[in-house]
Enzyme design. Structure first.
Site, PDB file in Angstrom:
ATOM      1  N   ASP A   1     -11.324  -7.259   0.953  1.00  0.00           N
ATOM      2  CA  ASP A   1     -12.081  -7.207   1.510  1.00  0.00           C
ATOM      3  C   ASP A   1     -11.949  -7.819   2.822  1.00  0.00           C
ATOM      4  O   ASP A   1     -13.045  -8.493   3.589  1.00  0.00           O
ATOM      5  CB  ASP A   1     -13.473  -6.917   1.540  1.00  0.00           C
ATOM      6  CG  ASP A   1     -13.314  -5.700  -0.147  1.00  0.00           C
ATOM      7  OD1 ASP A   1     -12.915  -4.825   0.326  1.00  0.00           O
ATOM      8  OD2 ASP A   1     -14.394  -6.106  -0.461  1.00  0.00           O
TER       9      ASP A   1
ATOM     10  N   LYS B   1       1.023  -9.241  -9.567  1.00  0.00           N
ATOM     11  CA  LYS B   1      -0.615  -8.693  -8.962  1.00  0.00           C
ATOM     12  C   LYS B   1      -1.837  -7.840  -9.299  1.00  0.00           C
ATOM     13  O   LYS B   1      -1.126  -6.787 -10.573  1.00  0.00           O
ATOM     14  CB  LYS B   1      -0.226  -7.694  -7.296  1.00  0.00           C
ATOM     15  CG  LYS B   1      -1.326  -7.525  -6.958  1.00  0.00           C
ATOM     16  CD  LYS B   1      -1.313  -6.695  -5.425  1.00  0.00           C
ATOM     17  CE  LYS B   1      -2.180  -6.380  -4.958  1.00  0.00           C
ATOM     18  NZ  LYS B   1      -3.080  -4.733  -4.555  1.00  0.00           N
TER      19      LYS B   1
ATOM     20  N   ASN C   1      -6.916 -11.697  -2.607  1.00  0.00           N
ATOM     21  CA  ASN C   1      -6.927 -10.786  -2.030  1.00  0.00           C
ATOM     22  C   ASN C   1      -8.458  -9.838  -2.115  1.00  0.00           C
ATOM     23  O   ASN C   1      -8.473  -9.490  -3.263  1.00  0.00           O
ATOM     24  CB  ASN C   1      -6.223  -9.658  -2.625  1.00  0.00           C
ATOM     25  CG  ASN C   1      -5.684  -7.800  -1.804  1.00  0.00           C
ATOM     26  OD1 ASN C   1      -6.283  -7.430  -2.852  1.00  0.00           O
ATOM     27  ND2 ASN C   1      -5.978  -7.978  -1.242  1.00  0.00           N
TER      28      ASN C   1
ATOM     29  N   MET D   1       1.350  -1.317   0.300  1.00  0.00           N
ATOM     30  CA  MET D   1       0.297   0.226  -0.211  1.00  0.00           C
ATOM     31  C   MET D   1       0.878   1.420  -0.111  1.00  0.00           C
ATOM     32  O   MET D   1       1.332   1.664   0.236  1.00  0.00           O
ATOM     33  CB  MET D   1      -0.750  -0.076   1.305  1.00  0.00           C
ATOM     34  CG  MET D   1      -1.896  -1.105   1.406  1.00  0.00           C
ATOM     35  SD  MET D   1      -2.989  -0.809   2.407  1.00  0.00           S
ATOM     36  CE  MET D   1      -2.469  -1.225   3.423  1.00  0.00           C
ATOM     37  N   SER D   2       0.660   2.183  -1.396  1.00  0.00           N
ATOM     38  CA  SER D   2       1.443   3.308  -1.534  1.00  0.00           C
ATOM     39  C   SER D   2       0.996   4.036  -0.290  1.00  0.00           C
ATOM     40  O   SER D   2       0.128   4.232   0.047  1.00  0.00           O
ATOM     41  CB  SER D   2       1.340   3.929  -1.952  1.00  0.00           C
ATOM     42  OG  SER D   2       1.673   3.098  -3.349  1.00  0.00           O
TER      43      SER D   2
ATOM     44  N   CYS E   1      -3.124  -1.060 -10.194  1.00  0.00           N
ATOM     45  CA  CYS E   1      -3.113  -0.087  -9.364  1.00  0.00           C
ATOM     46  C   CYS E   1      -4.228   0.737  -9.980  1.00  0.00           C
ATOM     47  O   CYS E   1      -4.163   0.914 -11.355  1.00  0.00           O
ATOM     48  CB  CYS E   1      -2.454   0.868  -9.597  1.00  0.00           C
ATOM     49  SG  CYS E   1      -2.347   2.675  -8.674  1.00  0.00           S
TER      50      CYS E   1
HETATM   51  C1  LIG Z   1      -3.718   3.711   0.046  1.00  0.00           C
HETATM   52  C2  LIG Z   1      -4.014   2.190  -0.846  1.00  0.00           C
HETATM   53  C3  LIG Z   1      -2.643   2.131  -0.841  1.00  0.00           C
HETATM   54  C4  LIG Z   1      -2.268   0.832  -2.070  1.00  0.00           C
HETATM   55  N1  LIG Z   1      -0.920   1.100  -2.624  1.00  0.00           N
HETATM   56  C5  LIG Z   1      -0.569  -0.317  -3.796  1.00  0.00           C
HETATM   57  C6  LIG Z   1       0.582  -0.213  -4.366  1.00  0.00           C
HETATM   58  O1  LIG Z   1       1.552   0.337  -4.017  1.00  0.00           O
HETATM   59  N2  LIG Z   1       0.701  -1.498  -4.928  1.00  0.00           N
HETATM   60  C7  LIG Z   1      -0.642  -2.352  -5.465  1.00  0.00           C
HETATM   61  O2  LIG Z   1      -0.098  -3.531  -6.142  1.00  0.00           O
HETATM   62  N3  LIG Z   1      -1.407  -2.044  -4.966  1.00  0.00           N
HETATM   63  C8  LIG Z   1      -1.909  -1.360  -4.442  1.00  0.00           C
HETATM   64  N4  LIG Z   1      -2.992  -1.450  -3.520  1.00  0.00           N
HETATM   65  C9  LIG Z   1      -4.287  -2.288  -2.942  1.00  0.00           C
HETATM   66  C10 LIG Z   1      -3.863  -3.279  -2.619  1.00  0.00           C
HETATM   67  O3  LIG Z   1      -2.467  -3.678  -2.036  1.00  0.00           O
HETATM   68  C11 LIG Z   1      -5.155  -4.561  -2.098  1.00  0.00           C
HETATM   69  O4  LIG Z   1      -5.162  -4.721  -3.619  1.00  0.00           O
HETATM   70  C12 LIG Z   1      -6.733  -3.592  -2.095  1.00  0.00           C
HETATM   71  O5  LIG Z   1      -6.231  -2.647  -1.190  1.00  0.00           O
HETATM   72  C13 LIG Z   1      -7.993  -4.522  -1.504  1.00  0.00           C
HETATM   73  O6  LIG Z   1      -7.485  -5.264  -0.728  1.00  0.00           O
HETATM   74  P1  LIG Z   1      -8.176  -4.880   0.886  1.00  0.00           P
HETATM   75  O7  LIG Z   1      -8.943  -4.612   0.996  1.00  0.00           O
HETATM   76  O8  LIG Z   1      -7.656  -5.907   1.605  1.00  0.00           O
HETATM   77  O9  LIG Z   1      -7.825  -3.487   1.641  1.00  0.00           O
HETATM   78  C14 LIG Z   1      -3.750  -0.429  -2.682  1.00  0.00           C
HETATM   79  C15 LIG Z   1      -4.622  -0.077  -1.250  1.00  0.00           C
HETATM   80  C16 LIG Z   1      -4.300   1.205  -0.788  1.00  0.00           C
HETATM   81  C17 LIG Z   1      -5.946   1.580   0.144  1.00  0.00           C
END
Ligand SMILES: Cc1cc2nc3c(=O)[nH]c(=O)nc-3n(C[C@H](O)[C@H](O)[C@H](O)COP(=O)(O)O)c2cc1C
Length: 313
Positions: A189, A126, A187, A5-6, A87
């Site tokens: 939720d 991913k 991945n 997560m960036s 992304c």
């Molecule tokens: C703030 C934020 C930053 C993210 N940055 C990236 C990233 O740099 N690279 C990536 O592949 N996914 C990124 N994602 C996506 C997450 O890796 C993940 O796929 C997405 O949040 C869904 O999973 P979750 O429901 O468990 O949050 C980001 C998500 C969030 C919320």
């Protein structure tokens, strides 16, 4: 696994998640061209210490820069290179990287091939289910990626056009399972242990990746994996203090304070729900590290016991 997560999974956050038992942690995405161009933020994202394996995520839109960046990352300690094709941000897709690559599988494959060819370390991928509901092509890309040498694939069960809206489709991930034999990570939720079991059952995946549900609880992947127990109120206060200190050390005080604010906000939101909005804002925006930290720790120590049981579930 902890999701990349960036702006969140910087080195201090990953070090904590790793220590608490996350199976794998991934850097924030590193822009390939900027890394090759020596941008300081890219180098900061590439750093690691005490995490094994060191998994670096790269984003980009041109095979050449992806290959070069992969080489730099591997030369500087990356044990695994992950390619970002998920992304949805306009800033990223507008540059035709991230999930925009899924609109042009041949081009996406050229990036994957260049990355695999550039390094000896494993390359993983991913992505999302597809660009929109009429173009679900994750199975097609996954199969070709595996043929190109990709060794693990993570699917976020949404399309790009969904951004983060709606709910992730855990069943749709199974179509990828049906066409690949390398490890599959599901991945989207997942917040509880029941969610984790359910996404595994419905997708047929080998592992679960969590993102947002670990904000304000770097230990959460470890808890879901059964590696650690949910910390109690006093332990949470200690972790927050340690995390804060790690951020100030990693970024320096000025930038560290800014980055730490959002983490404090998440911790306070989860574990100090009794705090009035004004008090919360005062803690978060304090420019005096000791004041911000003592305010946050006191509020969390007072509130965490109340929400601990609910949160642990
Ligand atoms: C703030 C934020 C930053 C993210 N940055 C990236 C990233 O740099 N690279 C990536 O592949 N996914 C990124 N994602 C996506 C997450 O890796 C993940 O796929 C997405 O949040 C869904 O999973 P979750 O429901 O468990 O949050 C980001 C998500 C969030 C919320």
């Amino acid at each position: 696994m902890l999701a990349p997560m960036s702006g969140v999974t910087d080195l201090p956050f990953r070090q904590l998640a790793w220590r608490f038992g996350a199976g794998l942690v991934v850097t924030e995405m590193v822009a390939s061209r900027e890394l090759v161009g020596n941008a300081s933020e890219s180098w900061s994202r590439l750093k690691s210490s005490g995490i094994d394996p060191h998994m670096v995520q790269l984003a980009g839109r041109e095979a050449y820069w992806m290959g070069e960046a992969a080489r730099i990352a591997a030369d500087n300690g990356a044990d695994v290179i992950d390619i970002n094709m998920g992304c949805p941000a306009k800033k990223v897709t507008g540059g035709y990287s991230g999930s925009a690559l899924m609109r042009d599988p041949d081009h996406a494959l050229s990036l994957i091939e260049a990355t695999v060819k550039a390094v000896d370390v494993p390359v993983t991928l991913k992505m999302r289910l597809g660009w929109d509901e009429n173009s679900i092509n994750a199975p097609f890309i996954a199969k070709r990626a595996q043929e190109a040498g990709v060794q693990m694939i993570t699917i976020h069960g949404r399309t790009r056009m969904q951004f983060y809206n709606g709910i992730a489709d855990w069943d749709a991930i199974r179509a990828v399972r049906d066409v690949i034999s390398v490890p599959l990570v599901a991945n989207g939720d997942v917040a509880t242990r029941d969610d984790a079991n359910e996404i595994l059952r419905r997708s047929g995946a080998d592992a679960v990746m969590i993102g947002r549900s670990s904000q304000g609880r770097p230990w959460h992947a470890g808890v879901l994996a059964g590696a650690v127990e949910h910390p109690d109120a006093a332990e949470i206060a200690d972790i927050v203090a340690e995390h804060y200190g790690m951020m100030l050390e990693f970024y320096g005080t000025d930038i560290g304070l800014r980055h730490a604010r959002k983490h404090l906000g998440w911790y306070l939101g989860r574990f100090a729900p009794q705090l009035a909005a004004q008090e919360k804002a005062a803690i978060m925006t304090s420019t005096e590290p000791a004041t911000a930290l003592s305010g946050a720790v006191a509020a969390i120590a007072a509130g965490a016991g109340l929400v601990e049981q609910k949160d642990a579930a």
